[in-house]
Scaffold this motif. Structure first.
Motif, mmCIF file in Angstrom:
data_model
loop_
_atom_site.group_PDB
_atom_site.id
_atom_site.type_symbol
_atom_site.label_atom_id
_atom_site.label_comp_id
_atom_site.label_asym_id
_atom_site.label_seq_id
_atom_site.Cartn_x
_atom_site.Cartn_y
_atom_site.Cartn_z
ATOM 1 N N THR A 199 35.722 28.502 45.470
ATOM 2 C CA THR A 199 37.037 28.652 44.863
ATOM 3 C C THR A 199 37.410 30.131 44.948
ATOM 4 O O THR A 199 36.558 30.982 45.223
ATOM 5 N N VAL A 200 38.668 30.424 44.722
ATOM 6 C CA VAL A 200 39.116 31.815 44.758
ATOM 7 C C VAL A 200 39.791 32.146 43.437
ATOM 8 O O VAL A 200 40.658 31.384 42.972
ATOM 9 N N VAL A 201 39.343 33.227 42.852
ATOM 10 C CA VAL A 201 39.960 33.706 41.606
ATOM 11 C C VAL A 201 40.411 35.151 41.847
ATOM 12 O O VAL A 201 39.971 35.767 42.824
ATOM 13 N N VAL A 205 29.184 37.976 44.105
ATOM 14 C CA VAL A 205 29.606 36.592 43.885
ATOM 15 C C VAL A 205 30.206 36.026 45.178
ATOM 16 O O VAL A 205 30.008 34.847 45.494
ATOM 17 N N ARG A 224 39.828 40.875 40.180
ATOM 18 C CA ARG A 224 39.568 41.716 38.999
ATOM 19 C C ARG A 224 38.905 40.919 37.882
ATOM 20 O O ARG A 224 38.325 41.482 36.973
ATOM 21 N N TRP A 225 38.998 39.591 37.932
ATOM 22 C CA TRP A 225 38.340 38.774 36.903
ATOM 23 C C TRP A 225 36.823 38.902 36.994
ATOM 24 O O TRP A 225 36.132 38.859 35.979
ATOM 25 N N ILE A 226 36.312 38.973 38.180
ATOM 26 C CA ILE A 226 34.854 38.977 38.354
ATOM 27 C C ILE A 226 34.347 40.361 38.736
ATOM 28 O O ILE A 226 33.260 40.495 39.298
ATOM 29 N N ALA A 227 35.137 41.383 38.444
ATOM 30 C CA ALA A 227 34.642 42.753 38.643
ATOM 31 C C ALA A 227 33.522 43.001 37.623
ATOM 32 O O ALA A 227 33.575 42.472 36.508
ATOM 33 N N PRO A 228 32.542 43.798 37.923
ATOM 34 C CA PRO A 228 32.310 44.590 39.142
ATOM 35 C C PRO A 228 31.392 43.923 40.171
ATOM 36 O O PRO A 228 30.947 44.596 41.088
ATOM 37 N N VAL A 229 31.108 42.655 39.999
ATOM 38 C CA VAL A 229 30.145 41.993 40.902
ATOM 39 C C VAL A 229 30.857 41.063 41.881
ATOM 40 O O VAL A 229 30.270 40.051 42.322
ATOM 41 N N VAL A 236 34.215 32.708 45.433
ATOM 42 C CA VAL A 236 32.875 32.382 44.932
ATOM 43 C C VAL A 236 32.101 31.787 46.099
ATOM 44 O O VAL A 236 32.459 30.709 46.608
#
Lengths: 294, 152
Positions: B102-104, B116, B107-112, B126
Protein backbone atom coordinates in the motif's frame (compact mmCIF):
# COMPACT_ATOMS: atom_id res chain seq x y z
CA UNK A 1 74.15 -50.15 89.02
CA UNK A 2 73.46 -53.50 87.55
CA UNK A 3 74.74 -54.32 84.09
CA UNK A 4 71.23 -55.61 83.28
CA UNK A 5 69.74 -52.24 84.11
CA UNK A 6 72.34 -50.46 81.97
CA UNK A 7 71.61 -52.67 79.02
CA UNK A 8 67.88 -52.12 79.29
CA UNK A 9 68.40 -48.41 79.61
CA UNK A 10 70.56 -48.39 76.52
CA UNK A 11 67.95 -50.40 74.68
CA UNK A 12 65.20 -48.04 75.83
CA UNK A 13 67.28 -45.05 74.79
CA UNK A 14 67.99 -46.49 71.38
CA UNK A 15 64.34 -47.57 70.91
CA UNK A 16 63.15 -44.14 71.91
CA UNK A 17 65.55 -42.52 69.61
CA UNK A 18 64.44 -44.92 66.93
CA UNK A 19 60.84 -44.01 67.71
CA UNK A 20 61.74 -40.40 67.62
CA UNK A 21 63.52 -40.93 64.37
CA UNK A 22 60.49 -42.64 62.91
CA UNK A 23 58.23 -39.88 64.14
CA UNK A 24 60.50 -37.32 62.58
CA UNK A 25 60.47 -39.14 59.28
CA UNK A 26 56.69 -39.39 59.37
CA UNK A 27 56.40 -35.70 60.07
CA UNK A 28 58.67 -34.84 57.19
CA UNK A 29 56.80 -37.13 54.87
CA UNK A 30 53.49 -35.53 55.83
CA UNK A 31 54.83 -32.06 55.30
CA UNK A 32 56.32 -32.92 51.95
CA UNK A 33 53.21 -34.63 50.62
CA UNK A 34 50.68 -32.08 51.79
CA UNK A 35 49.49 -31.28 48.30
CA UNK A 36 48.83 -34.89 47.41
CA UNK A 37 47.13 -35.39 50.72
CA UNK A 38 44.85 -32.44 50.08
CA UNK A 39 43.96 -33.75 46.66
CA UNK A 40 43.13 -37.11 48.16
CA UNK A 41 41.03 -35.48 50.85
CA UNK A 42 38.92 -33.47 48.43
CA UNK A 43 38.49 -36.45 46.23
CA UNK A 44 40.60 -36.03 43.14
CA UNK A 45 42.07 -39.28 41.92
CA UNK A 46 45.78 -39.28 42.16
CA UNK A 47 46.98 -40.19 38.72
CA UNK A 48 50.29 -38.52 38.98
CA UNK A 49 51.48 -35.95 36.55
CA UNK A 50 50.83 -38.11 33.53
CA UNK A 51 47.27 -37.06 32.89
CA UNK A 52 47.76 -33.44 33.99
CA UNK A 53 44.27 -33.38 35.41
CA UNK A 54 42.66 -34.05 32.07
CA UNK A 55 41.17 -37.37 33.05
CA UNK A 56 40.07 -36.33 36.49
CA UNK A 57 36.41 -37.06 36.74
CA UNK A 58 34.80 -35.86 39.90
CA UNK A 59 31.49 -37.32 40.90
CA UNK A 60 28.16 -35.64 40.25
CA UNK A 61 28.23 -32.26 41.99
CA UNK A 62 25.77 -31.59 44.73
CA UNK A 63 25.04 -27.94 43.94
CA UNK A 64 22.50 -26.36 41.67
CA UNK A 65 23.14 -23.98 38.85
CA UNK A 66 21.64 -20.67 39.85
CA UNK A 67 20.83 -18.49 36.84
CA UNK A 68 18.40 -16.42 38.91
CA UNK A 69 21.07 -15.00 41.15
CA UNK A 70 20.57 -11.25 41.20
CA UNK A 71 22.98 -10.07 43.86
CA UNK A 72 26.58 -9.57 42.82
CA UNK A 73 28.80 -12.50 43.36
CA UNK A 74 30.65 -11.97 46.62
CA UNK A 75 31.81 -14.10 49.49
CA UNK A 76 28.66 -13.85 51.58
CA UNK A 77 28.91 -15.33 55.03
CA UNK A 78 25.45 -16.83 54.77
CA UNK A 79 26.39 -18.92 51.78
CA UNK A 80 26.87 -22.57 52.23
CA UNK A 81 30.11 -24.33 52.58
CA UNK A 82 32.18 -23.39 49.57
CA UNK A 83 34.69 -25.28 47.61
CA UNK A 84 38.24 -25.03 48.88
CA UNK A 85 39.30 -23.94 45.45
CA UNK A 86 37.08 -20.91 45.43
CA UNK A 87 39.16 -18.04 46.83
CA UNK A 88 37.24 -16.01 49.32
CA UNK A 89 39.50 -13.69 51.18
CA UNK A 90 42.95 -14.67 50.14
CA UNK A 91 45.10 -13.08 47.51
CA UNK A 92 43.65 -15.39 44.90
CA UNK A 93 40.52 -13.27 44.64
CA UNK A 94 41.39 -12.25 41.11
CA UNK A 95 40.56 -15.76 40.04
CA UNK A 96 36.99 -15.35 41.23
CA UNK A 97 36.14 -13.22 38.23
CA UNK A 98 37.05 -15.99 35.88
CA UNK A 99 35.78 -18.81 38.06
CA UNK A 100 32.22 -19.82 37.52
CA UNK A 101 30.07 -17.74 39.84
CA UNK A 102 27.29 -20.25 40.19
CA UNK A 103 29.24 -22.62 42.39
CA UNK A 104 28.15 -22.54 45.92
CA UNK A 105 28.27 -26.14 46.78
CA UNK A 106 30.38 -28.42 48.76
CA UNK A 107 33.67 -29.84 47.71
CA UNK A 108 33.41 -32.57 45.16
CA UNK A 109 33.00 -36.02 46.70
CA UNK A 110 35.15 -38.80 45.42
CA UNK A 111 33.49 -42.04 44.60
CA UNK A 112 36.65 -44.08 44.23
CA UNK A 113 38.48 -43.20 47.39
CA UNK A 114 37.15 -42.98 50.92
CA UNK A 115 36.24 -39.43 51.70
CA UNK A 116 37.27 -37.71 54.87
CA UNK A 117 34.54 -36.50 57.21
CA UNK A 118 33.37 -32.98 56.39
CA UNK A 119 34.66 -31.39 59.57
CA UNK A 120 38.09 -32.85 58.97
CA UNK A 121 37.98 -31.62 55.40
CA UNK A 122 37.10 -28.11 56.49
CA UNK A 123 39.76 -28.08 59.19
CA UNK A 124 42.35 -29.35 56.79
CA UNK A 125 41.33 -26.87 54.14
CA UNK A 126 41.24 -24.01 56.60
CA UNK A 127 44.66 -24.96 57.88
CA UNK A 128 46.02 -25.28 54.40
CA UNK A 129 44.58 -21.93 53.41
CA UNK A 130 46.20 -20.33 56.44
CA UNK A 131 49.47 -21.89 55.52
CA UNK A 132 49.09 -20.70 51.96
CA UNK A 133 48.45 -17.19 53.18
CA UNK A 134 51.38 -17.12 55.53
CA UNK A 135 53.95 -19.02 53.58
CA UNK A 136 53.42 -17.64 50.13
CA UNK A 137 56.72 -17.77 48.33
CA UNK A 138 57.58 -16.79 44.76
CA UNK A 139 57.84 -20.46 43.84
CA UNK A 140 54.28 -20.89 45.09
CA UNK A 141 53.06 -18.29 42.63
CA UNK A 142 54.55 -20.22 39.75
CA UNK A 143 53.07 -23.50 40.90
CA UNK A 144 49.83 -21.73 41.81
CA UNK A 145 48.99 -20.65 38.26
CA UNK A 146 48.81 -24.19 36.81
CA UNK A 147 46.78 -25.13 39.88
CA UNK A 148 44.44 -22.22 39.26
CA UNK A 149 44.11 -23.27 35.62
CA UNK A 150 43.32 -26.79 36.73
CA UNK A 151 40.78 -25.53 39.22
CA UNK A 152 39.17 -23.37 36.58
CA UNK A 153 39.01 -26.30 34.20
CA UNK A 154 37.49 -28.54 36.83
CA UNK A 155 34.88 -26.00 37.82
CA UNK A 156 33.89 -25.56 34.19
CA UNK A 157 33.73 -29.30 33.77
CA UNK A 158 31.37 -29.51 36.73
CA UNK A 159 29.19 -26.82 35.22
CA UNK A 160 29.16 -28.61 31.89
CA UNK A 161 28.01 -31.83 33.56
CA UNK A 162 25.34 -29.98 35.46
CA UNK A 163 24.15 -28.12 32.39
CA UNK A 164 24.03 -31.33 30.43
CA UNK A 165 21.79 -32.83 33.06
CA UNK A 166 19.59 -29.76 33.10
CA UNK A 167 19.26 -29.68 29.33
CA UNK A 168 18.43 -33.36 29.24
CA UNK A 169 15.75 -32.92 31.87
CA UNK A 170 14.31 -29.80 30.28
CA UNK A 171 14.09 -31.27 26.80
CA UNK A 172 11.27 -33.76 27.57
CA UNK A 173 9.54 -31.11 29.64
CA UNK A 174 9.63 -28.74 26.72
CA UNK A 175 8.49 -31.42 24.31
CA UNK A 176 5.64 -32.56 26.48
CA UNK A 177 4.65 -29.23 27.92
CA UNK A 178 2.84 -26.31 26.38
CA UNK A 179 4.74 -24.43 23.71
CA UNK A 180 3.04 -21.12 24.41
CA UNK A 181 4.04 -18.66 27.07
CA UNK A 182 2.23 -18.14 30.31
CA UNK A 183 -0.80 -15.89 30.36
CA UNK A 184 0.39 -12.35 31.06
CA UNK A 185 -2.26 -9.65 31.62
CA UNK A 186 0.24 -6.89 31.00
CA UNK A 187 1.06 -8.36 27.63
CA UNK A 188 -2.59 -8.42 26.64
CA UNK A 189 -2.95 -4.85 27.91
CA UNK A 190 -0.04 -3.79 25.74
CA UNK A 191 -1.46 -5.39 22.64
CA UNK A 192 -4.90 -3.91 23.16
CA UNK A 193 -3.35 -0.51 23.86
CA UNK A 194 -1.33 -0.67 20.66
CA UNK A 195 -4.41 -1.54 18.62
CA UNK A 196 -6.47 1.27 20.11
CA UNK A 197 -3.69 3.78 19.65
CA UNK A 198 -3.23 2.76 16.01
CA UNK A 199 -6.90 3.34 15.32
CA UNK A 200 -6.83 6.69 17.12
CA UNK A 201 -3.70 7.81 15.31
CA UNK A 202 -5.12 6.86 11.93
CA UNK A 203 -8.31 8.76 12.61
CA UNK A 204 -6.97 11.96 14.11
CA UNK A 205 -3.23 12.26 14.47
CA UNK A 206 -1.43 11.00 11.39
CA UNK A 207 -2.04 14.14 9.38
CA UNK A 208 0.05 16.20 11.79
CA UNK A 209 3.02 14.08 12.70
CA UNK A 210 4.72 10.75 12.17
CA UNK A 211 2.87 7.68 13.40
CA UNK A 212 5.88 6.46 15.35
CA UNK A 213 5.92 9.40 17.74
CA UNK A 214 2.71 8.38 19.55
CA UNK A 215 3.98 4.80 19.57
CA UNK A 216 7.17 5.80 21.37
CA UNK A 217 5.13 7.77 23.86
CA UNK A 218 2.98 4.71 24.43
CA UNK A 219 6.02 2.53 25.06
CA UNK A 220 7.34 5.00 27.61
CA UNK A 221 3.97 4.91 29.32
CA UNK A 222 4.08 1.11 29.37
CA UNK A 223 7.45 1.19 31.09
CA UNK A 224 5.94 3.25 33.83
CA UNK A 225 2.76 1.18 34.08
CA UNK A 226 4.52 -2.18 34.20
CA UNK A 227 5.02 -2.00 37.96
CA UNK A 228 1.27 -1.80 38.56
CA UNK A 229 0.64 -5.15 36.94
CA UNK A 230 1.26 -8.52 38.61
CA UNK A 231 4.61 -9.89 37.57
CA UNK A 232 4.48 -13.25 35.86
CA UNK A 233 7.53 -15.33 36.70
CA UNK A 234 9.26 -16.14 33.49
CA UNK A 235 11.05 -19.39 33.77
CA UNK A 236 14.67 -19.06 32.80
CA UNK A 237 15.11 -21.69 30.15
CA UNK A 238 18.58 -23.24 30.00
CA UNK A 239 19.07 -23.51 26.29
CA UNK A 240 22.11 -24.52 24.40
CA UNK A 241 22.93 -20.84 23.86
CA UNK A 242 22.87 -19.98 27.56
CA UNK A 243 24.89 -23.10 28.30
CA UNK A 244 27.50 -22.11 25.72
CA UNK A 245 27.65 -18.58 27.09
CA UNK A 246 28.05 -19.86 30.63
CA UNK A 247 30.83 -22.22 29.68
CA UNK A 248 32.66 -19.50 27.82
CA UNK A 249 33.08 -17.68 31.11
CA UNK A 250 30.39 -15.03 30.88
CA UNK A 251 28.80 -14.55 34.31
CA UNK A 252 25.23 -15.67 34.76
CA UNK A 253 24.19 -12.20 35.89
CA UNK A 254 25.30 -10.69 32.59
CA UNK A 255 23.50 -13.41 30.68
CA UNK A 256 20.32 -12.87 32.68
CA UNK A 257 20.41 -9.14 32.08
CA UNK A 258 21.06 -9.61 28.38
CA UNK A 259 18.19 -12.07 28.10
CA UNK A 260 15.95 -9.68 29.97
CA UNK A 261 16.90 -6.82 27.66
CA UNK A 262 16.36 -9.03 24.65
CA UNK A 263 12.94 -10.02 25.97
CA UNK A 264 11.97 -6.38 26.46
CA UNK A 265 13.11 -5.52 22.95
CA UNK A 266 11.03 -8.41 21.69
CA UNK A 267 7.98 -7.05 23.49
CA UNK A 268 8.50 -3.60 21.98
CA UNK A 269 8.89 -5.12 18.53
CA UNK A 270 5.67 -7.10 18.98
CA UNK A 271 3.85 -3.94 19.97
CA UNK A 272 5.26 -2.15 16.95
CA UNK A 273 4.14 -4.90 14.59
CA UNK A 274 0.62 -4.91 16.00
CA UNK A 275 0.49 -1.13 15.85
CA UNK A 276 1.67 -0.92 12.28
CA UNK A 277 -0.56 -3.75 11.12
CA UNK A 278 -3.62 -2.15 12.69
CA UNK A 279 -2.70 1.23 11.27
CA UNK A 280 -2.39 -0.07 7.71
CA UNK A 281 -5.57 -2.10 8.10
CA UNK A 282 -7.50 0.95 9.30
CA UNK A 283 -6.03 2.95 6.48
CA UNK A 284 -7.17 0.41 3.89
CA UNK A 285 -10.64 0.13 5.43
CA UNK A 286 -11.02 3.89 5.42
CA UNK A 287 -9.87 4.04 1.81
CA UNK A 288 -12.35 1.30 0.93
CA UNK A 289 -15.22 3.06 2.64
CA UNK A 290 -14.05 6.34 1.23
CA UNK A 291 -14.08 4.94 -2.29
CA UNK A 292 -17.49 3.33 -1.74
CA UNK A 293 -19.29 6.37 -0.39
CA UNK A 294 -20.42 8.62 -3.19
CA UNK B 1 1.46 -27.73 13.75
CA UNK B 2 1.53 -29.96 16.82
CA UNK B 3 -2.05 -30.99 16.23
CA UNK B 4 -1.27 -31.70 12.59
CA UNK B 5 1.75 -33.80 13.53
CA UNK B 6 -0.28 -35.74 16.06
CA UNK B 7 -3.05 -36.48 13.57
CA UNK B 8 -0.57 -37.51 10.93
CA UNK B 9 1.21 -39.87 13.28
CA UNK B 10 -2.14 -41.37 14.28
CA UNK B 11 -2.93 -41.95 10.63
CA UNK B 12 0.44 -43.59 10.04
CA UNK B 13 0.44 -45.71 13.16
CA UNK B 14 -2.33 -48.23 12.94
CA UNK B 15 -1.26 -50.33 15.90
CA UNK B 16 -2.80 -48.14 18.53
CA UNK B 17 -5.54 -50.77 18.78
CA UNK B 18 -2.97 -53.36 19.72
CA UNK B 19 -1.78 -51.11 22.50
CA UNK B 20 -5.25 -50.59 23.88
CA UNK B 21 -5.82 -54.35 23.72
CA UNK B 22 -2.69 -54.92 25.75
CA UNK B 23 -3.81 -52.37 28.31
CA UNK B 24 -7.19 -54.04 28.59
CA UNK B 25 -5.52 -57.43 28.94
CA UNK B 26 -3.26 -56.16 31.71
CA UNK B 27 -6.18 -54.58 33.49
CA UNK B 28 -8.17 -57.82 33.35
CA UNK B 29 -5.23 -59.91 34.52
CA UNK B 30 -4.70 -57.57 37.45
CA UNK B 31 -8.36 -57.82 38.29
CA UNK B 32 -8.12 -61.60 38.20
CA UNK B 33 -4.99 -61.52 40.30
CA UNK B 34 -6.62 -59.43 42.96
CA UNK B 35 -9.36 -62.07 43.30
CA UNK B 36 -6.80 -64.85 43.86
CA UNK B 37 -5.40 -65.42 47.32
CA UNK B 38 -1.62 -65.59 47.24
CA UNK B 39 -1.46 -67.98 50.19
CA UNK B 40 -3.91 -70.51 48.82
CA UNK B 41 -3.03 -70.50 45.12
CA UNK B 42 0.53 -69.30 44.99
CA UNK B 43 1.40 -71.05 41.75
CA UNK B 44 -1.50 -69.52 39.88
CA UNK B 45 -0.77 -66.13 41.42
CA UNK B 46 2.87 -66.31 40.39
CA UNK B 47 1.99 -67.45 36.88
CA UNK B 48 -0.39 -64.55 36.51
CA UNK B 49 2.21 -62.16 37.89
CA UNK B 50 4.69 -63.35 35.29
CA UNK B 51 2.16 -62.90 32.53
CA UNK B 52 1.36 -59.39 33.72
CA UNK B 53 5.04 -58.49 33.84
CA UNK B 54 5.63 -59.87 30.37
CA UNK B 55 2.69 -58.01 28.90
CA UNK B 56 3.69 -54.82 30.71
CA UNK B 57 7.21 -55.01 29.28
CA UNK B 58 5.79 -55.58 25.84
CA UNK B 59 3.49 -52.60 26.26
CA UNK B 60 6.37 -50.41 27.42
CA UNK B 61 8.42 -51.33 24.38
CA UNK B 62 5.47 -50.63 22.18
CA UNK B 63 4.81 -47.25 23.76
CA UNK B 64 8.47 -46.33 23.50
CA UNK B 65 8.63 -47.11 19.81
CA UNK B 66 5.35 -45.28 19.20
CA UNK B 67 6.60 -42.22 21.05
CA UNK B 68 9.84 -42.25 19.09
CA UNK B 69 7.94 -42.53 15.84
CA UNK B 70 5.62 -39.72 16.90
CA UNK B 71 8.60 -37.51 17.67
CA UNK B 72 10.10 -38.32 14.29
CA UNK B 73 6.84 -37.49 12.50
CA UNK B 74 6.57 -34.24 14.44
CA UNK B 75 10.10 -33.34 13.48
CA UNK B 76 9.44 -34.09 9.81
CA UNK B 77 6.20 -32.08 9.83
CA UNK B 78 8.02 -29.15 11.43
CA UNK B 79 10.77 -29.21 8.86
CA UNK B 80 8.35 -29.50 5.95
CA UNK B 81 6.28 -26.66 7.34
CA UNK B 82 9.26 -24.37 7.74
CA UNK B 83 10.51 -25.19 4.26
CA UNK B 84 7.10 -24.45 2.76
CA UNK B 85 6.86 -21.23 4.72
CA UNK B 86 10.29 -20.13 3.57
CA UNK B 87 9.51 -21.06 -0.01
CA UNK B 88 6.26 -19.12 0.09
CA UNK B 89 7.94 -16.03 1.50
CA UNK B 90 10.75 -16.15 -1.03
CA UNK B 91 8.32 -16.57 -3.90
CA UNK B 92 6.14 -13.68 -2.71
CA UNK B 93 9.17 -11.43 -2.33
CA UNK B 94 10.45 -12.47 -5.75
CA UNK B 95 7.14 -11.81 -7.42
CA UNK B 96 6.16 -8.55 -5.68
CA UNK B 97 9.51 -7.01 -4.88
CA UNK B 98 8.76 -3.86 -6.89
CA UNK B 99 5.07 -3.51 -5.96
CA UNK B 100 4.25 -1.90 -2.61
CA UNK B 101 1.49 -3.44 -0.51
CA UNK B 102 0.00 0.00 0.00
CA UNK B 103 1.11 3.61 -0.30
CA UNK B 104 0.77 6.18 2.45
CA UNK B 105 2.11 9.72 2.63
CA UNK B 106 5.82 9.34 3.33
CA UNK B 107 5.79 11.81 6.21
CA UNK B 108 3.49 9.45 8.13
CA UNK B 109 6.15 6.77 8.37
CA UNK B 110 9.14 9.07 8.80
CA UNK B 111 11.98 8.52 9.65
CA UNK B 112 11.99 4.85 8.60
CA UNK B 113 10.24 5.28 5.25
CA UNK B 114 13.17 3.79 3.35
CA UNK B 115 13.27 0.73 5.54
CA UNK B 116 9.53 0.21 5.32
CA UNK B 117 9.55 0.72 1.55
CA UNK B 118 12.41 -1.77 0.96
CA UNK B 119 12.78 -3.20 -1.73
CA UNK B 120 10.21 -1.25 -3.75
CA UNK B 121 11.90 2.12 -3.48
CA UNK B 122 8.51 3.85 -3.74
CA UNK B 123 8.34 6.80 -1.30
CA UNK B 124 5.70 6.11 1.33
CA UNK B 125 5.16 2.58 0.11
CA UNK B 126 5.06 -0.50 2.32
CA UNK B 127 7.35 -3.17 0.90
CA UNK B 128 6.48 -6.85 0.79
CA UNK B 129 9.39 -7.76 3.07
CA UNK B 130 8.32 -5.46 5.88
CA UNK B 131 4.73 -6.54 5.49
CA UNK B 132 5.60 -10.24 5.67
CA UNK B 133 7.58 -9.70 8.86
CA UNK B 134 4.73 -7.76 10.43
CA UNK B 135 2.10 -10.31 9.42
CA UNK B 136 4.25 -13.17 10.67
CA UNK B 137 4.53 -11.55 14.06
CA UNK B 138 0.85 -10.66 14.24
CA UNK B 139 -0.22 -14.20 13.38
CA UNK B 140 2.16 -15.67 15.96
CA UNK B 141 0.85 -13.36 18.63
CA UNK B 142 -2.70 -14.10 17.65
CA UNK B 143 -2.12 -17.84 17.94
CA UNK B 144 -0.45 -17.40 21.32
CA UNK B 145 -3.33 -15.36 22.68
CA UNK B 146 -5.86 -17.78 21.25
CA UNK B 147 -4.14 -20.83 22.70
CA UNK B 148 -3.77 -19.14 26.10
CA UNK B 149 -7.47 -18.39 26.13
CA UNK B 150 -8.32 -21.95 25.16
CA UNK B 151 -6.10 -23.26 27.99
CA UNK B 152 -7.86 -21.02 30.48
Amino acid sequence: MDPGDTTSEEKTGSSMSAAQRRAEMRRRKLLLNSEDRLNRIVGYAKNGSDNNGSSRRPAEPRFHLDLDRTEPWSSSPSSQRSSPFLPESSGLSSVSHTATPERRGSPLPDCSEPAAPPSAVEDDVGGLRQRLKGERAPSDDISGSPRRGLQKYLSRFDDAMKLRGQLASEKPAQDGGSETEEFDPFRVFRLVGSILLAVFVRMFVCKYLSIFAPFLTLELAYMGLSKYFPKVEKKTKTTVLTAALLLSGIPAEVINRSMDTYRRMGDVFSDLCIYFFTFILCHEILLLFGSETP
Amino acid sequence: MTVMARRLSRMIQKDAEQESEMRTEIHEMKKEQSSISMMDEFAKYARLERKINKTTDKLKTHVKSRTAQQAKVKWVVNIVFYILQAALMVSLIWKYYSDPVTVVPSRWIAPVERLVAFPTGVPGGVGITCWLVVCNKVVTLGFNVFSQRSQL
